[in-house]
Design an enzyme around this catalytic site. Structure first.
Site, PDB file in Angstrom:
ATOM      1  N   LYS A  90     -62.773 -37.653 -31.062  1.00 52.86           N
ATOM      2  CA  LYS A  90     -63.673 -37.093 -30.034  1.00 52.86           C
ATOM      3  C   LYS A  90     -63.581 -37.963 -28.773  1.00 52.86           C
ATOM      4  O   LYS A  90     -64.480 -38.741 -28.443  1.00 52.86           O
ATOM      5  CB  LYS A  90     -65.107 -36.987 -30.582  1.00 52.86           C
ATOM      6  N   GLU A  95     -58.846 -24.005 -31.481  1.00 53.23           N
ATOM      7  CA  GLU A  95     -60.311 -23.989 -31.418  1.00 53.23           C
ATOM      8  C   GLU A  95     -60.715 -23.668 -29.992  1.00 53.23           C
ATOM      9  O   GLU A  95     -59.863 -23.413 -29.140  1.00 53.23           O
ATOM     10  CB  GLU A  95     -60.878 -25.347 -31.856  1.00 53.23           C
ATOM     11  N   TYR A 149     -67.074 -40.124 -27.831  1.00 58.13           N
ATOM     12  CA  TYR A 149     -68.464 -39.708 -27.641  1.00 58.13           C
ATOM     13  C   TYR A 149     -68.943 -38.861 -28.811  1.00 58.13           C
ATOM     14  O   TYR A 149     -68.150 -38.477 -29.684  1.00 58.13           O
ATOM     15  CB  TYR A 149     -68.630 -38.953 -26.313  1.00 58.13           C
TER      16      TYR A 149
HETATM   17  N1  PMP Z   1     -64.338 -28.613 -31.049  1.00 62.78           N
HETATM   18  C1  PMP Z   1     -64.448 -29.333 -29.922  1.00 62.78           C
HETATM   19  C2  PMP Z   1     -63.196 -29.593 -29.135  1.00 62.78           C
HETATM   20  C3  PMP Z   1     -65.691 -29.827 -29.492  1.00 62.78           C
HETATM   21  O1  PMP Z   1     -65.790 -30.543 -28.369  1.00 62.78           O
HETATM   22  C4  PMP Z   1     -66.855 -29.528 -30.258  1.00 62.78           C
HETATM   23  C5  PMP Z   1     -68.217 -30.003 -29.816  1.00 62.78           C
HETATM   24  N2  PMP Z   1     -68.483 -31.292 -30.251  1.00 62.78           N
HETATM   25  C6  PMP Z   1     -66.695 -28.770 -31.435  1.00 62.78           C
HETATM   26  C7  PMP Z   1     -65.418 -28.341 -31.814  1.00 62.78           C
HETATM   27  C8  PMP Z   1     -67.870 -28.437 -32.313  1.00 62.78           C
HETATM   28  O2  PMP Z   1     -68.311 -29.590 -32.992  1.00 62.78           O
HETATM   29  P1  PMP Z   1     -69.784 -29.737 -33.533  1.00 62.78           P
HETATM   30  O3  PMP Z   1     -70.046 -28.579 -34.419  1.00 62.78           O
HETATM   31  O4  PMP Z   1     -69.783 -31.034 -34.244  1.00 62.78           O
HETATM   32  O5  PMP Z   1     -70.688 -29.731 -32.326  1.00 62.78           O
END
Ligand code: PMP
Length: 279
Positions: free
Chosen positions: A145, A177, A31
């Site tokens: 993702k 993270e 996604y």
């Molecule tokens: N880490 C994870 C596990 C996430 O699900 C997200 C959200 N997409 C992020 C980091 C941050 O990514 P982004 O800055 O592309 O939204």
């Protein structure tokens, strides 16, 4: 509500997905989540590139990525979204009847896109948020993702139950993270963040922040951060498409810095805000 499903704009009431869809059976899909600023999609090329990377890594053959941007804008129009839009897009491998773990190369992917008005929470960016740490129980391909989010769902629920904003995940004593955010720490004016690897999602906001650090001459070290060093951080923040740059003022009830958003975090927020207005 109008959604995009299987090559059509359909109302939510008319929308149908097979119970044999591999997304439903196996979470076999990927996604993306994006947003607009001034009604324009932010870093859409980066998001679609990451989508393609995720699709390739799980061997879903989908050739329609180039057409998605136009569909998203049409969807925003059709739903009469006022203000800024949040876009959720998922692609599953499609239907397998009967249910089998293995898949065929000629699967027809299921594409689903929905948009809604984005609810911004600027007070969190202004005041900072509290977080907890939790064990990172996810699989070892977090750069994909994937739809399979159960460990992230459970960790985020722990955070909600603890009355805080996010759970910062720790694997073998090292911070990876957040459940849906990337993590940054600041010490002695150096910004630390976890290097791109299979342990984290390569966040689009993370990439923007690293570019801003470069422009602002802020020194960056991409290295793994020990969870036990948390108390020695001067500042911390998390990043994501929705949270942007959000200061973290408390981790596991330990105050970070002086308990207020840090100076480098604030400089990065200001630079990010400037970026939004010039879109
Ligand atoms: N880490 C994870 C596990 C996430 O699900 C997200 C959200 N997409 C992020 C980091 C941050 O990514 P982004 O800055 O592309 O939204």
């Amino acid at each position: 509500m109008i959604i995009w499903l299987n090559n059509n704009f359909v109302s939510l009431e008319e929308a149908k997905v097979s119970p044999f869809d591999r997304g439903f059976l196996f979470a076999d899909g990927v996604y993306e989540a994006m947003r607009t600023y001034n009604r324009k999609l932010f870093r859409v090329e980066d998001h679609l590139q990451r989508l393609n990377r995720s699709l390739n890594l799980i061997e879903i053959n989908f050739t329609g990525t180039d057409g998605l941007e136009k569909i998203i804008y049409e969807l925003i129009e059709k739903n009469n979204v006022k203000g800024e839009a949040f876009v959720y897009l998922q692609i599953t491998r499609g239907v397998s009847i009967p249910r089998t773990h293995h898949f065929s190369q000629s699967q027809n992917p299921t594409v689903f896109i929905t948009v809604n008005e984005l609810e911004d929470e600027p007070e969190k960016r202004a005041n900072g948020v509290k977080v907890i740490t939790d064990e990172d129980l996810r699989w070892l391909r977090c750069n994909i993702k994937s739809l399979a989010l159960l460990p992230a769902v459970l960790s985020k629920q722990k955070a909600v139950n603890a009355g805080v904003e996010e759970a910062i995940l720790v694997r073998n004593g090292f911070i990876t993270e957040g459940t849906h955010t990337n993590f940054f720490a600041v010490k002695n004016n150096i910004v630390y963040t976890v290097p791109e690897s299979n342990y984290i999602l390569s966040g689009i906001t993370r990439k923007v922040v690293l570019q801003l650090c470069n422009e602002l001459d802020i020194k960056v070290k991409e290295e793994f951060i020990k969870a036990e060093e948390i108390t020695s951080f001067d500042e911390c923040f998390i990043t994501s498409t929705i949270e942007e740059v959000t200061p973290v003022i408390e981790i596991d009830e330990q105050i970070i810095g002086n308990g207020k958003p840090g100076e480098i975090t604030k400089r990065l927020q200001a630079a990010f805000d400037k970026l939004k207005t010039i879109l």
